[in-house]
Design an enzyme around this catalytic site. Structure first.
Site, short mmCIF file in Angstrom:
data_model
loop_
_atom_site.label_atom_id
_atom_site.label_comp_id
_atom_site.label_asym_id
_atom_site.label_seq_id
_atom_site.Cartn_x
_atom_site.Cartn_y
_atom_site.Cartn_z
N ARG A 71 36.73 37.72 51.05
CA ARG A 71 37.72 38.35 52.07
C ARG A 71 37.30 38.13 53.65
O ARG A 71 36.19 38.44 53.63
CB ARG A 71 38.35 39.61 51.77
CG ARG A 71 38.74 39.84 50.36
CD ARG A 71 39.68 40.98 50.22
NE ARG A 71 40.00 41.40 48.76
CZ ARG A 71 40.81 40.97 47.99
NH1 ARG A 71 41.65 40.08 48.67
NH2 ARG A 71 40.80 41.06 46.85
N CYS A 72 37.97 37.63 54.30
CA CYS A 72 37.58 37.20 55.78
C CYS A 72 38.53 37.68 56.79
O CYS A 72 39.42 36.94 57.57
CB CYS A 72 37.31 35.77 55.92
SG CYS A 72 36.55 34.92 57.32
N GLY A 101 45.79 34.09 47.57
CA GLY A 101 47.07 34.75 47.81
C GLY A 101 47.83 34.74 49.08
O GLY A 101 47.38 34.12 49.97
N ILE A 131 46.75 37.28 41.01
CA ILE A 131 47.29 38.03 39.47
C ILE A 131 48.39 38.97 39.92
O ILE A 131 48.87 39.27 39.07
CB ILE A 131 45.88 38.88 38.78
CG1 ILE A 131 45.50 40.16 40.04
CG2 ILE A 131 44.78 38.07 38.52
CD1 ILE A 131 44.71 41.04 39.03
N ASP A 132 48.58 39.31 41.25
CA ASP A 132 49.33 40.37 41.60
C ASP A 132 50.98 39.52 41.34
O ASP A 132 51.74 40.34 41.44
CB ASP A 132 49.24 40.84 42.99
CG ASP A 132 47.82 41.56 43.32
OD1 ASP A 132 47.29 42.04 42.07
OD2 ASP A 132 47.48 41.52 44.69
N ARG A 272 41.00 41.14 36.32
CA ARG A 272 40.99 39.79 37.03
C ARG A 272 39.93 38.69 36.38
O ARG A 272 39.90 37.59 36.82
CB ARG A 272 40.46 40.26 38.47
CG ARG A 272 41.23 39.53 39.42
CD ARG A 272 41.10 39.93 40.83
NE ARG A 272 39.77 39.96 41.62
CZ ARG A 272 39.41 40.68 42.61
NH1 ARG A 272 40.31 41.35 43.21
NH2 ARG A 272 38.22 40.28 43.18
#
Ligand code: F6P
Length: 365
Positions: A71-72, A101, A131-132, A272
């Protein structure tokens, strides 16, 4: 072309199939694939690696991502994107595939903003992977099918022990603010109740729902176990919900302790991981194929979508000429529709809310 490929945000089973397909198809068409490690963070710091078909051969069998992910949040800043563009220019990368995503696709939109582009033109295309299943204008994202299968397998096991003791189980599943995974896996697992953020229930109503499910199951006879799937996005944490349900059940019987035992299972990151299902391998492969071929055709600022909902495509995007089940949707339109979906404003959001409502009563029969 030199085609950069990165995976970003939460990993999703099937990302490797997309990397593999993009690599193989790029080479087959005479282009050069380049892996970028650790998502946007690696792009900023220039963590590049060559990719070749031999190296990615077996990757599609594995969960996670062979390119690593991160994550960035700093990618929201223009300064970070300037650094990323400098890396792309220095490496001669003129096409970029971003697999990820909502946040990752937002990064792709900003990176490809013509107002920021400078003098090194990079064509950018996104592949939805989360996956959401919270990305609009694609009926599925990579990873959803595997996650659903993982949840159902876990619920089948929980159902055995729940039946043996006649217990109530609250099974919490991932999905961030979206209840899609909770709802679909509740149907597939034969659960008695699902609690999702879309239904927008107060804490008291959530407790009512579980207690109603307990009463209905007890009244209908047969197995005395109760299984409620809770989406992680509901307002009340599942552990607190258990306490409230216990207290309510005790007050109903007038006993200090309820005579029905409740248990909580939080599936968390188990959902996940794992080997991607055959469908996610196929979906990743087909999207990877379309992404490369579309980039070569000149596509830019688009997302590859899998069978978008029919009313969503009217006047938006176009069917891929390389796969009849895939569409190319403008990234900005996708992200606006995603915002509306998550805010409950879009037609699809209203559909989902209606279905959630309709199913509540059906679950209890
Ligand atoms: O977006 C995928 C997802 O797995 C969500 O379902 C979950 O809320 C989140 O990522 C967890 O993120 P992290 O792995 O950073 O804790």
């Amino acid at each position: 072309m030199r085609i950069g490929i990165l995976t970003s945000g939460g990993d999703a089973p099937g990302m490797n199939a997309a990397i593999r397909a993009a690599t193989i198809v790029a080479v087959a068409l005479g282009h050069e694939p380049v892996g970028i490690r650790n998502g946007y963070r690696g792009l900023i710091s220039g963590e590049l690696m060559p990719l070749d078909p031999a190296q990615v051969g077996d990757a599609l069998r594995r969960g996670g991502t062979i390119l690593q992910s991160a994550r960035c949040p700093e990618f929201h800043e223009p300064e970070a994107r300037r650094a990323a563009r400098a890396v792309l220019a220095h490496a001669g990368i003129d096409g970029l595939i971003v697999i990820g995503g909502n946040g990752s696709l937002t990064g792709a939109l900003h990176l490809s903003d013509p107002a920021e582009a400078g003098d090194w033109p990079v064509r950018v295309i996104g592949i939805p992977a989360s996956i959401d299943n919270d990305i609009a204008l694609t009926s599925l994202s990579i990873g959803v099918d595997t996650a659903m299968n993982t949840i159902v397998e876990a619920c089948d096991k929980i159902a055995d022990t729940a039946s043996a003791h006649g217990r109530v189980f609250l099974v919490e599943v991932m999905g961030r603010d979206c209840g899609y995974l909770a709802m679909t896996s509740a149907i597939a697992a034969g659960a008695d109740m699902v609690l999702s953020p879309e239904a927008d229930r107060t804490e008291g109503e959530l407790v009512d729902s579980v207690v109603d499910a307990v009463r209905a199951v007890r009244a209908r006879g047969g197995s005395q176990r109760v299984m409620a799937i809770t989406a992680e996005g509901i307002e009340t944490p599942t552990a607190r919900l258990k306490e409230l349900v216990d207290a309510r059940l005790a007050s109903v019987t007038g006993q200090p302790q309820p005579d029905i035992e409740t248990r909580v299972t939080v599936l968390g990151h188990v959902v996940r991981g794992g080997q991607p299902s055959a469908f996610d391998r196929l979906l990743g492969s087909r999207m990877g194929n379309v992404a490369v071929r579309s980039l070569v055709d000149g596509a830019h600022r688009q997302m590859v979508a899998w069978q978008p909902p029919v009313d969503a495509v009217a006047g938006v995007g176009e069917r891929s000429s390389h796969d009849p089940y895939c569409h190319l949707m403008p990234l900005d339109v996708v992200l606006e529709a995603t915002r509306q979906l998550l805010d409950g404003e879009s037609p699809l959001a209203r559909w989902r809310a209606t279905i959630f409502d309709d199913l509540q009563d059906v679950f209890l029969l």
